[in-house]
Design a protein around this motif. Structure first.
Motif, mmCIF file in Angstrom:
data_model
loop_
_atom_site.group_PDB
_atom_site.id
_atom_site.type_symbol
_atom_site.label_atom_id
_atom_site.label_comp_id
_atom_site.label_asym_id
_atom_site.label_seq_id
_atom_site.Cartn_x
_atom_site.Cartn_y
_atom_site.Cartn_z
ATOM 1 N N GLY A 146 40.553 39.464 27.182
ATOM 2 C CA GLY A 146 41.772 38.761 27.510
ATOM 3 C C GLY A 146 42.867 39.683 27.996
ATOM 4 O O GLY A 146 42.635 40.821 28.391
ATOM 5 N N MET A 147 44.089 39.199 27.950
ATOM 6 C CA MET A 147 45.234 39.981 28.405
ATOM 7 C C MET A 147 46.474 39.598 27.616
ATOM 8 O O MET A 147 46.506 38.564 26.938
ATOM 9 C CB MET A 147 45.474 39.775 29.904
ATOM 10 N N ASP A 148 47.465 40.454 27.699
ATOM 11 C CA ASP A 148 48.755 40.205 27.065
ATOM 12 C C ASP A 148 49.246 38.819 27.478
ATOM 13 O O ASP A 148 49.169 38.439 28.651
ATOM 14 C CB ASP A 148 49.737 41.281 27.540
ATOM 15 N N GLY A 149 49.749 38.062 26.507
ATOM 16 C CA GLY A 149 50.183 36.698 26.794
ATOM 17 C C GLY A 149 51.224 36.603 27.889
ATOM 18 O O GLY A 149 51.374 35.554 28.517
ATOM 19 N N GLY A 150 51.969 37.682 28.136
ATOM 20 C CA GLY A 150 52.971 37.649 29.188
ATOM 21 C C GLY A 150 52.423 37.952 30.560
ATOM 22 O O GLY A 150 53.050 37.628 31.579
#
Length: 256
Positions: A171-175
């Protein structure tokens, strides 16, 4: 929850469960939140409302147990996620950003999706929505258009899966997804999370939303925003029949 509401959820990314929490329970929750605020010197006296927003952890027990175990909500979780797939809790959870009447910028307004799991002190999300089945918005006070309601970009949840997919399981940073969405996503029709105390908005985990300001109402806005926990997230190969998963699959075929 009827078929029209499920269709709306998949299409728009949210559904409002009106009256999910009884009015007396919502009032008792407000009283408990005031008690927590008092520990920070914030009381019902408007002279103490010197900050535009004060965040507190949602208290446990008491009326919050009654709110979090609402039969209407648990039934809706079963419908949107699937029976036995989400983790029941004897409370509400999350934080309560209490927003006070103010023209001052609160510092936390900006379009985003919620992260779901922690990586190096940041909250991340992946395309299967690991650890988050829904974003729930519990209105513990009446919220009108002037009361700094949360703003939801209708249908924006369909733009996020194809952005998250290349990041795989990690995944990735929510931002991070917000830097990659097309500007048109933020030009979509919006809806404000307004209603009576006890209403609950159930949102797709990928819905793009933001706090709003200024607060030009007359009373503090109290709303909890917990996740409905789903440990492993959702299958995205078309085998998962839940409305949350179906929307993710649909989004994989939508341009960000």
């Amino acid at each position: 929850m009827d078929s029209r509401e499920v269709e709306q959820f998949e299409r728009d990314g949210y559904v409002a469960v009106r009256g999910a929490v009884a009015p007396d329970v919502a009032a008792a929750c407000r009283d408990a939140i005031w008690a927590v605020l008092a520990e920070q010197g914030v009381t019902r006296d408007p002279a103490t409302w010197t900050r535009p927003v004060v965040r507190v952890l949602c208290p446990d027990g008491g009326p919050f147990e009654a709110a979090g175990t609402s039969p209407a909500l648990w039934s809706a979780y079963d419908t949107l996620i699937g029976p036995g797939r989400w983790a029941p809790r004897r409370g509400v959870g999350g934080t309560v950003p209490v927003r006070f009447p103010s023209e001052e910028f609160p510092g936390d307004a900006g379009w985003h999706i919620e992260g779901s799991y922690e990586v190096d002190g940041q909250y991340w999300a992946n395309v299967r929505s690991r650890a988050r089945g829904l974003l729930a918005l519990f209105l513990f006070s009446d919220v009108g258009e002037q009361d700094a309601p949360t703003r939801l970009a209708i249908g924006s949840h369909l733009a996020i899966p194809s952005i998250l997919a290349p990041a795989g399981e990690a995944g990735m940073d929510g931002g991070a997804p917000m830097a990659r969405v097309r500007p048109s996503v933020l030009c979509r029709t919006v809806v404000h999370a307004t209603g009576r105390a006890g209403d609950v908005f159930l949102c797709h985990p990928f819905i793009v939303h933001t706090a709003t300001w200024p607060h030009r109402g007359t009373t503090p806005r109290m709303m909890a925003q917990p996740a409905v926990y789903v440990a492993d997230g959702f299958a995205i190969d078309g085998s998962d029949p839940s409305p949350v998963a179906r929307a993710i699959v649909a989004g994989l075929h939508t341009q960000p």
